[in-house]
Design a protein around this motif. Sequence first.
Motif, short mmCIF file in Angstrom:
data_model
loop_
_atom_site.label_atom_id
_atom_site.label_comp_id
_atom_site.label_asym_id
_atom_site.label_seq_id
_atom_site.Cartn_x
_atom_site.Cartn_y
_atom_site.Cartn_z
N LEU A 59 2.04 -11.74 -26.48
CA LEU A 59 3.38 -12.33 -26.63
C LEU A 59 3.71 -13.04 -25.33
CD1 LEU A 59 6.03 -12.43 -28.43
CD2 LEU A 59 6.81 -10.50 -27.05
N LEU A 98 12.28 -14.15 -26.36
CA LEU A 98 11.43 -13.00 -26.05
C LEU A 98 12.24 -11.86 -25.43
CD1 LEU A 98 8.13 -14.62 -24.71
CD2 LEU A 98 8.87 -14.19 -27.04
N GLU A 113 5.72 -16.74 -23.33
CA GLU A 113 6.50 -17.97 -23.43
C GLU A 113 5.57 -19.12 -23.83
OE1 GLU A 113 9.43 -18.90 -20.31
OE2 GLU A 113 8.78 -17.03 -19.37
N THR A 137 12.38 -8.14 -26.96
CA THR A 137 11.88 -6.97 -26.24
C THR A 137 13.00 -6.07 -25.72
OG1 THR A 137 11.80 -8.19 -24.14
CG2 THR A 137 9.81 -8.19 -25.52
#
Length: 255
Positions: A47, A78, A49, A82
């Motif tokens: 995962l 993100l 950017e 998260t």
Amino acid sequence: MEEVAPYARLTDNQLRRQADDLGTFIAESPKVIDVALRAGYEPLSLLCEERHVWGDAADVIARCPEDMPVFTGSRELLERLTGYKLTRGVLCHMKCHRPLTVDEVCAGAHRLAVIDSVSDTTNIGAIFRSAAALGVDGVILTPGSCSPLNRRAVRVSMGSVFLVPWCWGEASELKARGFKLAALALTDNSISIEAPELKAEPRLAMVLGTEGDGLSREAISECDFTVKIPMFHGVDSLNVAAASAVAFYVMQWQG
């Protein structure tokens, strides 16, 4: 989306309580992920950017299986997913290795660290980094400690948690395997960390407690030595991570 759920579900608080029964963990930053890959950990997904796909994450992606999922999005997306602020914008969901046993960690070891009920993730990571750098052969963590595979502990250690063998256990288990125990604690009968008998011990385990309460009386009573670091200017103790670095360096095995 189930594939990205681990990045949201494996939070600091959940990993602090787990005993690695989830079977996976999150590694953060390209450098830490690289250390994990070199140590043989299996990547399940990435995962990052969008801008890092051809930038900071490019080398990591090139070393992963071609069919491994790579999820991208903006930093803001993100962070919402998260629940925390990303340090380098690259996360990897990885599979745990088989847990080691106390016998496996002790095999061939001369210097061990025992982390007794330390739950601060930053301290855990810093202790592991010092252990790797200063010649500690393995680490035993009591069940009251947080997992070294906690995302923050992994990041603070700069991946050293993948380099030093470790397992869950108790300090008392080491005596039957030929280790003398040295408790880092301030008591009336503490000896200096520079005492020559400490370096002379062929198998020594250094027992570290929490920064606030330190080691319990019971834990200290189980140890063969109680060790203190000489202090100046009225300071009575160091942060457990700083104390561990001093202990690991001074009590290195000289054989």
